[in-house]
Structure formats: structure tokens, C-alpha cells
Scaffold this motif. Structure first.
Motif, mmCIF file in Angstrom:
data_model
loop_
_atom_site.group_PDB
_atom_site.id
_atom_site.type_symbol
_atom_site.label_atom_id
_atom_site.label_comp_id
_atom_site.label_asym_id
_atom_site.label_seq_id
_atom_site.Cartn_x
_atom_site.Cartn_y
_atom_site.Cartn_z
ATOM 1 N N UNK A 209 28.829 52.918 92.877
ATOM 2 C CA UNK A 209 27.594 52.246 92.468
ATOM 3 C C UNK A 209 27.883 50.762 92.284
ATOM 4 N N UNK A 210 27.103 49.942 92.949
ATOM 5 C CA UNK A 210 27.267 48.495 92.823
ATOM 6 C C UNK A 210 26.639 48.042 91.511
ATOM 7 N N UNK A 211 27.451 47.485 90.638
ATOM 8 C CA UNK A 211 26.967 47.106 89.308
ATOM 9 C C UNK A 211 26.021 45.908 89.344
ATOM 10 N N UNK A 212 26.182 45.044 90.311
ATOM 11 C CA UNK A 212 25.358 43.833 90.360
ATOM 12 C C UNK A 212 25.917 42.706 89.514
ATOM 13 N N UNK A 213 27.092 42.902 88.935
ATOM 14 C CA UNK A 213 27.778 41.869 88.148
ATOM 15 C C UNK A 213 29.249 42.235 88.113
ATOM 16 N N UNK A 214 30.050 41.358 87.577
ATOM 17 C CA UNK A 214 31.482 41.600 87.512
ATOM 18 C C UNK A 214 31.949 41.858 86.092
ATOM 19 N N UNK A 215 33.024 42.649 85.974
ATOM 20 C CA UNK A 215 33.653 42.899 84.671
ATOM 21 C C UNK A 215 35.127 42.530 84.814
ATOM 22 N N UNK A 216 35.566 41.586 84.006
ATOM 23 C CA UNK A 216 36.968 41.162 84.053
ATOM 24 C C UNK A 216 37.687 41.654 82.800
ATOM 25 N N UNK A 217 38.844 42.266 83.017
ATOM 26 C CA UNK A 217 39.678 42.684 81.886
ATOM 27 C C UNK A 217 40.655 41.555 81.580
ATOM 28 N N UNK A 218 40.340 40.793 80.554
ATOM 29 C CA UNK A 218 41.191 39.654 80.195
ATOM 30 C C UNK A 218 42.513 40.106 79.583
ATOM 31 N N UNK A 219 42.442 41.195 78.794
ATOM 32 C CA UNK A 219 43.656 41.660 78.121
ATOM 33 C C UNK A 219 43.453 43.098 77.675
ATOM 34 N N UNK A 220 44.521 43.886 77.756
ATOM 35 C CA UNK A 220 44.485 45.249 77.242
ATOM 36 C C UNK A 220 45.532 45.362 76.140
ATOM 37 N N UNK A 221 45.107 45.822 74.980
ATOM 38 C CA UNK A 221 45.995 45.931 73.829
ATOM 39 C C UNK A 221 46.127 47.389 73.432
ATOM 40 N N UNK A 222 47.344 47.790 73.093
ATOM 41 C CA UNK A 222 47.588 49.153 72.640
ATOM 42 C C UNK A 222 48.541 49.122 71.462
ATOM 43 N N UNK A 223 48.240 49.949 70.464
ATOM 44 C CA UNK A 223 49.089 50.093 69.291
ATOM 45 C C UNK A 223 49.496 51.551 69.193
ATOM 46 N N UNK A 224 50.786 51.804 69.019
ATOM 47 C CA UNK A 224 51.300 53.176 69.024
ATOM 48 C C UNK A 224 51.901 53.537 67.670
ATOM 49 N N UNK A 225 52.007 54.849 67.450
ATOM 50 C CA UNK A 225 52.721 55.360 66.294
ATOM 51 C C UNK A 225 54.228 55.286 66.575
#
Length: 461
Positions: A209-225
Motif C-alpha cells: 500500500x502506497x502511504x502517500x508520504x514518507x516515514x524516516x527512522x531517525x533512531x532506534x533505542x532499546x533497553x534490556x534487562x
């Protein structure tokens, strides 16, 4: 032949059809609840024979809420409700507009507590009675009967139209469900850190499906046990419209973002294949050497003693932390083994580990010993995108449905009559009433009206 005598019209206006359709929808809902739908059905399909899968697929059992059967039942129910409403509306409207005659027989055989003699002239008492009624009822009228003026007050006549609010609510809910089924979508968006996505993969393998706009992932953060299990994770996103930032926000689990009518949820995440594993190795008595390799990449040991390839990269292998699986090919053959970043801690907690599980021995390819210094992971985020244009219709339908049920079952159409007559040189007031349903509330209202005259000192002995 009038339209009401038409067999097709009679079929769609049948209450029996309503009950059958509701039963069919109930059965479909039960099946849709018990049988996994869309992507969730893949695990069930693995346990079924190809013939069974083909039959169930033809019947659209795995996508029941988008099936022809479900939409057909909804359409028939819609037609049934509309035609039933048209058929019964004239009678309901007549009951809504009807004015009950102020017949004198209404005041025959009244119990003593429903009559009271009051002071003043008849006109004065009529004025006071009318004021008392207007404080309790919106529609008050006066009729002159042979025995004297009769005041009539009523309220709650709207209850006769409550069933149509229920019908309208059901129709709006059905319309919302159909609109969501036909024009809404559920999809997943995979975005690597620093990358931009403009399309979403529709669930069920139905394409993109063409969203008609863009989504940019600037940063992904994860915190673990401490054991390496994820504790929290989030995606810092920028929504781009015509190449320009239109919205920025952090997407977390249970904290969705909405843009251009599409709601985005943090679904999951993963590691890209181009993440680098930082390895070290040394030959007994030799210097340590470092290598940074990606999944599938190889490097050659000194003097051509073997070729090492990274076969797997795991962020949390068996709850024991980061690890890589290496394969070494040499003139002695091929060997595979795991290298854990926290190998010393693992050995302390599991004495004799290498003897029990040689595959976990980082020195399995002697005389070399390998160690994992870390994984420079490059993550990608998985977003769930969903839009349902039918939600406002369903919400409005729910409000109409609740309002209609309250009107039908709670509101009572009550009529109260007050006769003011001269009897034995005194002014006598008689109060009576009727309700659509037998109700103790009507008795309380009649008693309250009689008490109004008594409490104001108007009563005569």
C-alpha cells in the motif's frame, strides 16, 4: 397490489428474517473468534491437509470478516432494518402524536387518596393546578368537560421513537464495519535506522500500500534487562510530506502515533544483516588479532590455516547474551561453534560446559581461541499501520444504540389528568394517570401532585 403486499417487501420486513440474520452473524462471529484470521492462520494451516486448506480458503474462513458471507449477511440485515422501520414508523408516529381524550370515565372509582377538596374558587384552583403540572410536564393542555376543566400533562412520548434510534445505531455500526472492511487496511512497515519508507506491506500477503508520504527512522533505542531480554524499545520517527518534515515523535509500545489518518503502532524490531560482529582471536602463544565482520562475511586466518565465516548473529542467544556462530573450513575439515560475549560468566555458572556442549567452546578450532567483543548492531523497526474509516460511524452508532435502548426501556410515556370540579359547594380536585408500562414511579407522581395541594394549606376538611 400495494408495496406492503409485495412478497419481496414482506420477506425483508419479516421479524423472522431479523432473528435468522442475527443468528447467522453470531455464528460467523464465533467462527471468526475461534479460527485464527489472516496472518494468524498460518500456524493452523501447517497442521491441515492441502485439501482442507483449499476448502477453507474458498469459503474465506481465514478472512471471515472480509468474506462475501459476512458482507452479505450485513447487507441483508441493513435492508431488513430499513424496511422494518419504514413499515412500522407510521404507527409509531401516530402514537407519538396522539392526544388521549379527557373522558370523564377516567375519574370514576378513584381511590380516596387521589382526590382532595381545596379552598378558593374553581378558576384559582385551575391556575394553581396548571402551574403544578407545568413544573413537572412539558406538554400541558386544558379541556373543558361537563364536570369542569380537565388539565392534561404528559412526558416521555419520545419513547415511541426509541426503537428507531436503536435501528439507526445498528445501521451506523454495520456501515462502519463495511467501510472499515472495504476501505481500511492493516499493514506492516519495515524501516532501518536512517532509512525512509513510503510503502507498507498489507497483511495476508495482499501486496503493498502506497502511504502517500514518507516515514524516516531517525533512531532506534532499546533497553534490556541484565539477562539480555528487551525491557523497552522505541522508534524516533519523522513523517515526511512532499519531502519535508511534517511530524516528529517517539513511537513506543502502547503509545501510537497518528499521521494522515493512519495510526502507527510499535510492533517489533530486528537486526539488519549488515550489523558487524567485533571478533578477536589468537593462536596459543601468539598476538591477538581483531576482525569486524557482518553476517555471511569471511576472513582468512594467518598463513591460510583456515577460512572463518559468520553464520549467525544473535543478540541474546538462549538468554545468555550476544553470540555469533562461526564456521571454519580448513585442510582438517569443517567445524562450527558458538562464541559468546559473556563466556566467562557462563562458564562460572555452568562448570564443565565445554565438555557437555562442545559447540559452545570458542577454542574448538585449536590452537585458535575466539572471543566476541561486541556486536555493532544496526536495527530496523517494524511498525503496524492501521486505518479504519468506519470508526466514527461505529462510535456514532454506539451512541445512538445506547440512547435508543435508554428511551425504549427506561423512559416511560406518562399521562396525567387533573379534574377540577365544584361539588357540594366546594372545589374538588381529582388526579389520575396512565403510563406505557406499569410503574411505581407513576403512582409516586400522582401522590406528589395530591400532596402539593395539601402542603400549601389548600386542603379543606
Amino acid at each position: 397490489m400495494g408495496i406492503r403486499n409485495n412478497p419481496v417487501w414482506s420477506f425483508f420486513s419479516s421479524l423472522r428474517l431479523t432473528l435468522v440474520l442475527l443468528a447467522v452473524l453470531a455464528v460467523l462471529a464465533v467462527v471468526g473468534t475461534l479460527v485464527p484470521q489472516q496472518e494468524s492462520a498460518q500456524e493452523l494451516a501447517k497442521r491441515l491437509s492441502p485439501g482442507t486448506i483449499r476448502i477453507l480458503g474458498t469459503l474465506q474462513v481465514f478472512d471471515l470478516y472480509h468474506s462475501v458471507w459476512f458482507l452479505l449477511a450485513m447487507g441483508l440485515l441493513t435492508a431488513n432494518l430499513i424496511i422494518c422501520s419504514i413499515n412500522r414508523f407510521p404507527a409509531s408516529w401516530r402514537r407519538f402524536k396522539a392526544e388521549a381524550p379527557a373522558d370523564e370515565h377516567l375519574f370514576r372509582d378513584l381511590p380516596p387518596e387521589r382526590t382532595v377538596y381545596v379552598k378558593g374558587t374553581r378558576d384559582e384552583v385551575v391556575t394553581r393546578a396548571e402551574q403544578a403540572l407545568r413544573r413537572r410536564y412539558r406538554d400541558v393542555r386544558r379541556t373543558d368537560a361537563s364536570r369542569g376543566p380537565v388539565l392534561q400533562g404528559q412526558k416521555g412520548r419520545i419513547t415511541h421513537l426509541g426503537v428507531y434510534a436503536v435501528h439507526l445505531g445498528v445501521l451506523l455500526i454495520v456501515a462502519g464495519g463495511v467501510a472499515g472492511s472495504l476501505f481500511g487496511f492493516d499493514a506492516y512497515v519495515h524501516i532501518g535506522e536512517g532509512e525512509t519508507a513510503t510503502t507498507a506491506d498489507l497483511m495476508g500477503g495482499k501486496g503493498q500500500h502506497n502511504l502517500g508520504f514518507g516515514i524516516r527512522c531517525d533512531r532506534f533505542l532499546i533497553e534490556t534487562y541484565e539477562n539480555g531480554m528487551p525491557k523497552t524499545y522505541q522508534s524516533d520517527l519523522t513523517f515526511l510530506k512532499n519531502g519535508r518534515p511534517a511530524l516528529q515523535g517517539a513511537l513506543l509500545v502502547n503509545h501510537p502515533l497518528t499521521f494522515e489518518g493512519i495510526r502507527f503502532y510499535q510492533s517489533s524490531y530486528g537486526q539488519s544483516a549488515d550489523g558487524k560482529a567485533r571478533l578477536s582471536y589468537s593462536r596459543k602463544g601468539g598476538d591477538r588479532k581483531d576482525e569486524a565482520v557482518t553476517l555471511g562475511e569471511s576472513f582468512i586466518l594467518p598463513n591460510g590455516e583456515g577460512t572463518v565465516q559468520v553464520l549467525r548473529v544473535e543478540e541474546n542467544m538462549m538468554q545468555m547474551g550476544p553470540a555469533v556462530k562461526l564456521g571454519v573450513r580448513s585442510g582438517r575439515g569443517a567445524v562450527q561453534f558458538w562464541v559468546f560475549q559473556e563466556i566467562e560468566r557462563i562458564r562460572e555458572g555452568n562448570p564443565g560446559l565445554f565438555e557437555q556442549v562442545p559447540l559452545f567452546n570458542p577454542g574448538l578450532f585449536a590452537p585458535y581461541v575466539f572471543s566476541l567483543r561486541g556486536i555493532d548492531a544496526r536495527y530496523y523497526t517494524v511498525l503496524k499501520a492501521a486505518t479504519d474509516p468506519g470508526v466514527p460511524l461505529v462510535a456514532a452508532g454506539g451512541l445512538f444504540l445506547m440512547a435508543g435502548l435508554l428511551l425504549v426501556f427506561i423512559v416511560d410515556h406518562r399521562r396525567v389528568w387533573v379534574l377540577v370540579e365544584e361539588a357540594k359547594g366546594k372545589v374538588r380536585v381529582a388526579v389520575t394517570g396512565r403510563g406505557l408500562r406499569t410503574s411505581a414511579g407513576l403512582d409516586r407522581e400522582l401522590s406528589d401532585l395530591v400532596r402539593v395541594f395539601r402542603e400549601k394549606g389548600d386542603a379543606q376538611g
